[in-house]
Scaffold this motif. Sequence first.
Motif, PDB file in Angstrom:
ATOM      1  N   ILE A 280      19.199 -15.354  11.241  1.00 45.23           N
ATOM      2  CA  ILE A 280      18.447 -16.571  10.966  1.00 45.23           C
ATOM      3  C   ILE A 280      18.107 -17.237  12.372  1.00 45.23           C
ATOM      4  CG2 ILE A 280      19.392 -16.960   8.589  1.00 45.23           C
ATOM      5  CD1 ILE A 280      20.818 -19.486   9.796  1.00 45.23           C
ATOM      6  N   VAL A 281      17.028 -18.009  12.395  1.00 46.19           N
ATOM      7  CA  VAL A 281      16.872 -19.026  13.418  1.00 46.19           C
ATOM      8  C   VAL A 281      16.371 -20.302  12.785  1.00 46.19           C
ATOM      9  CG1 VAL A 281      15.338 -19.488  15.353  1.00 46.19           C
ATOM     10  CG2 VAL A 281      15.982 -17.061  15.021  1.00 46.19           C
ATOM     11  N   PRO A 282      17.438 -21.252  13.063  1.00 43.13           N
ATOM     12  CA  PRO A 282      17.213 -22.503  12.351  1.00 43.13           C
ATOM     13  C   PRO A 282      16.019 -23.357  13.195  1.00 43.13           C
ATOM     14  CG  PRO A 282      19.241 -22.459  13.805  1.00 43.13           C
ATOM     15  CD  PRO A 282      18.619 -21.266  13.703  1.00 43.13           C
ATOM     16  N   GLY A 283      15.625 -24.528  12.254  1.00 41.86           N
ATOM     17  CA  GLY A 283      14.596 -25.243  12.842  1.00 41.86           C
ATOM     18  C   GLY A 283      15.155 -26.166  13.883  1.00 41.86           C
ATOM     19  N   PRO A 284      14.284 -27.032  14.224  1.00 41.50           N
ATOM     20  CA  PRO A 284      14.855 -28.117  15.371  1.00 41.50           C
ATOM     21  C   PRO A 284      16.089 -28.861  14.677  1.00 41.50           C
ATOM     22  CG  PRO A 284      12.454 -28.287  15.113  1.00 41.50           C
ATOM     23  CD  PRO A 284      12.881 -27.427  13.994  1.00 41.50           C
ATOM     24  N   GLY A 285      17.001 -29.150  15.374  1.00 42.81           N
ATOM     25  CA  GLY A 285      18.197 -29.704  15.280  1.00 42.81           C
ATOM     26  C   GLY A 285      19.421 -28.650  14.704  1.00 42.81           C
ATOM     27  N   GLY A 286      19.119 -27.487  14.662  1.00 39.51           N
ATOM     28  CA  GLY A 286      20.036 -26.263  14.530  1.00 39.51           C
ATOM     29  C   GLY A 286      20.933 -26.504  13.094  1.00 39.51           C
ATOM     30  N   VAL A 287      22.001 -26.065  12.939  1.00 39.91           N
ATOM     31  CA  VAL A 287      22.925 -26.080  11.802  1.00 39.91           C
ATOM     32  C   VAL A 287      24.261 -26.803  12.326  1.00 39.91           C
ATOM     33  CG1 VAL A 287      24.209 -24.725  10.214  1.00 39.91           C
ATOM     34  CG2 VAL A 287      21.702 -24.137  10.845  1.00 39.91           C
ATOM     35  N   MET A 288      24.601 -27.886  11.445  1.00 44.09           N
ATOM     36  CA  MET A 288      25.804 -28.703  11.805  1.00 44.09           C
ATOM     37  C   MET A 288      27.049 -27.757  11.173  1.00 44.09           C
ATOM     38  SD  MET A 288      27.347 -31.477  13.090  1.00 44.09           S
ATOM     39  CE  MET A 288      26.032 -32.630  13.220  1.00 44.09           C
ATOM     40  N   THR A 289      28.144 -27.689  12.029  1.00 40.94           N
ATOM     41  CA  THR A 289      29.433 -27.133  11.526  1.00 40.94           C
ATOM     42  C   THR A 289      30.415 -28.195  11.710  1.00 40.94           C
ATOM     43  OG1 THR A 289      29.817 -26.254  13.865  1.00 40.94           O
ATOM     44  CG2 THR A 289      28.570 -24.857  12.589  1.00 40.94           C
ATOM     45  N   ASP A 290      31.369 -27.620  10.933  1.00 42.47           N
ATOM     46  CA  ASP A 290      32.642 -28.402  10.889  1.00 42.47           C
ATOM     47  C   ASP A 290      33.362 -28.393  12.183  1.00 42.47           C
ATOM     48  OD1 ASP A 290      32.084 -29.063   8.310  1.00 42.47           O
ATOM     49  OD2 ASP A 290      33.511 -28.075   7.469  1.00 42.47           O
TER      50      ASP A 290
ATOM     51  N   LEU B  25      21.117 -17.215  15.291  1.00 38.45           N
ATOM     52  CA  LEU B  25      22.439 -17.219  14.535  1.00 38.45           C
ATOM     53  C   LEU B  25      22.590 -16.175  13.504  1.00 38.45           C
ATOM     54  CD1 LEU B  25      22.421 -21.009  13.870  1.00 38.45           C
ATOM     55  CD2 LEU B  25      23.419 -19.891  15.917  1.00 38.45           C
ATOM     56  N   THR B  26      23.770 -15.809  13.119  1.00 40.89           N
ATOM     57  CA  THR B  26      24.091 -15.156  11.817  1.00 40.89           C
ATOM     58  C   THR B  26      24.674 -15.873  10.712  1.00 40.89           C
ATOM     59  OG1 THR B  26      24.250 -13.085  13.207  1.00 40.89           O
ATOM     60  CG2 THR B  26      25.167 -12.951  10.858  1.00 40.89           C
ATOM     61  N   LEU B  27      23.968 -15.768   9.487  1.00 43.09           N
ATOM     62  CA  LEU B  27      24.529 -16.542   8.393  1.00 43.09           C
ATOM     63  C   LEU B  27      25.498 -15.749   7.646  1.00 43.09           C
ATOM     64  CD1 LEU B  27      24.599 -19.273   6.470  1.00 43.09           C
ATOM     65  CD2 LEU B  27      22.675 -18.244   5.492  1.00 43.09           C
ATOM     66  N   ARG B  28      26.761 -16.073   7.168  1.00 40.91           N
ATOM     67  CA  ARG B  28      27.378 -15.200   6.138  1.00 40.91           C
ATOM     68  C   ARG B  28      27.798 -16.243   4.979  1.00 40.91           C
ATOM     69  NH1 ARG B  28      32.877 -13.624   8.432  1.00 40.91           N
ATOM     70  NH2 ARG B  28      33.438 -15.565   7.830  1.00 40.91           N
ATOM     71  N   THR B  29      27.491 -15.633   3.715  1.00 38.97           N
ATOM     72  CA  THR B  29      27.966 -16.213   2.621  1.00 38.97           C
ATOM     73  C   THR B  29      28.896 -15.657   2.124  1.00 38.97           C
ATOM     74  OG1 THR B  29      25.606 -17.056   2.379  1.00 38.97           O
ATOM     75  CG2 THR B  29      27.025 -17.384   0.545  1.00 38.97           C
ATOM     76  N   GLU B  30      29.924 -16.327   1.818  1.00 35.08           N
ATOM     77  CA  GLU B  30      31.360 -15.538   1.452  1.00 35.08           C
ATOM     78  C   GLU B  30      31.848 -16.321   0.234  1.00 35.08           C
ATOM     79  OE1 GLU B  30      35.470 -16.111   3.443  1.00 35.08           O
ATOM     80  OE2 GLU B  30      34.561 -14.412   4.061  1.00 35.08           O
ATOM     81  N   PHE B  31      32.311 -15.412  -0.789  1.00 31.75           N
ATOM     82  CA  PHE B  31      32.830 -15.856  -2.251  1.00 31.75           C
ATOM     83  C   PHE B  31      34.208 -15.217  -2.134  1.00 31.75           C
ATOM     84  CE2 PHE B  31      33.928 -14.602  -6.437  1.00 31.75           C
ATOM     85  CZ  PHE B  31      33.809 -15.896  -7.016  1.00 31.75           C
ATOM     86  N   ALA B  32      35.058 -16.339  -2.374  1.00 27.59           N
ATOM     87  CA  ALA B  32      36.684 -15.961  -2.542  1.00 27.59           C
ATOM     88  C   ALA B  32      37.109 -17.149  -3.376  1.00 27.59           C
ATOM     89  CB  ALA B  32      37.162 -15.641  -1.190  1.00 27.59           C
ATOM     90  N   ASP B  33      38.167 -16.453  -4.474  1.00 28.42           N
ATOM     91  CA  ASP B  33      38.930 -17.199  -5.264  1.00 28.42           C
ATOM     92  C   ASP B  33      38.001 -18.440  -5.557  1.00 28.42           C
ATOM     93  OD1 ASP B  33      41.096 -15.959  -4.397  1.00 28.42           O
ATOM     94  OD2 ASP B  33      41.349 -17.230  -2.487  1.00 28.42           O
ATOM     95  N   GLY B  34      36.882 -18.097  -6.391  1.00 29.87           N
ATOM     96  CA  GLY B  34      36.209 -19.114  -7.301  1.00 29.87           C
ATOM     97  C   GLY B  34      35.382 -20.099  -6.368  1.00 29.87           C
ATOM     98  N   GLN B  35      35.202 -19.833  -4.954  1.00 28.95           N
ATOM     99  CA  GLN B  35      34.551 -20.591  -3.901  1.00 28.95           C
ATOM    100  C   GLN B  35      33.494 -19.751  -3.233  1.00 28.95           C
ATOM    101  OE1 GLN B  35      36.975 -23.612  -2.178  1.00 28.95           O
ATOM    102  NE2 GLN B  35      35.413 -24.208  -0.798  1.00 28.95           N
ATOM    103  N   VAL B  36      32.365 -20.627  -2.935  1.00 31.00           N
ATOM    104  CA  VAL B  36      31.460 -19.995  -1.706  1.00 31.00           C
ATOM    105  C   VAL B  36      31.414 -20.783  -0.525  1.00 31.00           C
ATOM    106  CG1 VAL B  36      29.466 -21.143  -2.847  1.00 31.00           C
ATOM    107  CG2 VAL B  36      29.222 -18.854  -1.669  1.00 31.00           C
TER     108      VAL B  36
ATOM    109  N   GLN C  93      27.645 -17.957  13.094  1.00 26.51           N
ATOM    110  CA  GLN C  93      27.923 -17.705  14.344  1.00 26.51           C
ATOM    111  C   GLN C  93      26.795 -17.498  15.228  1.00 26.51           C
ATOM    112  OE1 GLN C  93      28.305 -12.885  13.798  1.00 26.51           O
ATOM    113  NE2 GLN C  93      29.988 -13.903  14.465  1.00 26.51           N
ATOM    114  N   TYR C  94      26.902 -17.591  16.434  1.00 26.43           N
ATOM    115  CA  TYR C  94      25.889 -17.155  17.584  1.00 26.43           C
ATOM    116  C   TYR C  94      25.578 -15.590  17.103  1.00 26.43           C
ATOM    117  CZ  TYR C  94      25.991 -21.668  19.537  1.00 26.43           C
ATOM    118  OH  TYR C  94      25.969 -23.337  19.685  1.00 26.43           O
ATOM    119  N   LYS C  95      24.525 -15.206  17.166  1.00 20.84           N
ATOM    120  CA  LYS C  95      24.210 -13.629  16.901  1.00 20.84           C
ATOM    121  C   LYS C  95      25.168 -13.047  17.929  1.00 20.84           C
ATOM    122  CE  LYS C  95      20.648 -10.355  16.189  1.00 20.84           C
ATOM    123  NZ  LYS C  95      19.115 -10.058  16.327  1.00 20.84           N
ATOM    124  N   ASP C  96      25.568 -11.997  17.218  1.00 21.22           N
ATOM    125  CA  ASP C  96      26.684 -10.874  18.066  1.00 21.22           C
ATOM    126  C   ASP C  96      27.895 -11.543  18.466  1.00 21.22           C
ATOM    127  OD1 ASP C  96      24.892  -8.770  17.092  1.00 21.22           O
ATOM    128  OD2 ASP C  96      23.668  -9.332  19.186  1.00 21.22           O
ATOM    129  N   ALA C  97      28.254 -12.874  18.414  1.00 23.52           N
ATOM    130  CA  ALA C  97      29.402 -13.514  18.820  1.00 23.52           C
ATOM    131  C   ALA C  97      30.567 -13.211  17.984  1.00 23.52           C
ATOM    132  CB  ALA C  97      29.491 -15.040  18.918  1.00 23.52           C
TER     133      ALA C  97
END
Length: 147
Positions: A73-83, A92-103, A108-112
């Motif tokens: 992905i390429v986010p718009g102005p302001g980017g993506v806030m991370t913890d 960036l690369t977006l990963r949506t992960e499902f484990a133990d009943g939670q998504v 990540q920066y692409k290829d990082a």
Amino acid sequence: MGEQAVTGAADDPTPERTPDADGTDAAATGGPGPTTAGMTADGAAASEVEVPGAGMIADAGGASGPQSRTTDIVPGPGGVMTDEVGVVTGELTLRTEFADGQVTLHVQYKDADEWYVVSGGKAALNDAAGLDAVHSIAVGLLNRPEG
């Protein structure tokens, strides 16, 4: 014009039977029919074959184990806030992960190597079948290549 007589199978109360692959007539003996069509490429009767993992989900861990989807992905102005590191911008690369009943959404920066949790990107998900829908919505919200 006269009537025509029909002869053959309809007149015979016992239809011709074909033996099963093992030479028996299961229909006549009351037993089960053949478990295969009775033929293989070499003409011999096929034997029963166990297929390990048949019917299993291809994702690692199966239906109840961890599963994920990724999209660049390429986010718009302001980017993506991370913890972990605050705002990330650029490709960036977006990963949506499902484990133990939670998504959980990760970026990540692409290829990082490092992945960061998207702030507010965690939610309960009762069924892994919803993973594709959650990922599609997240991509739709975060991917803004034209601003």
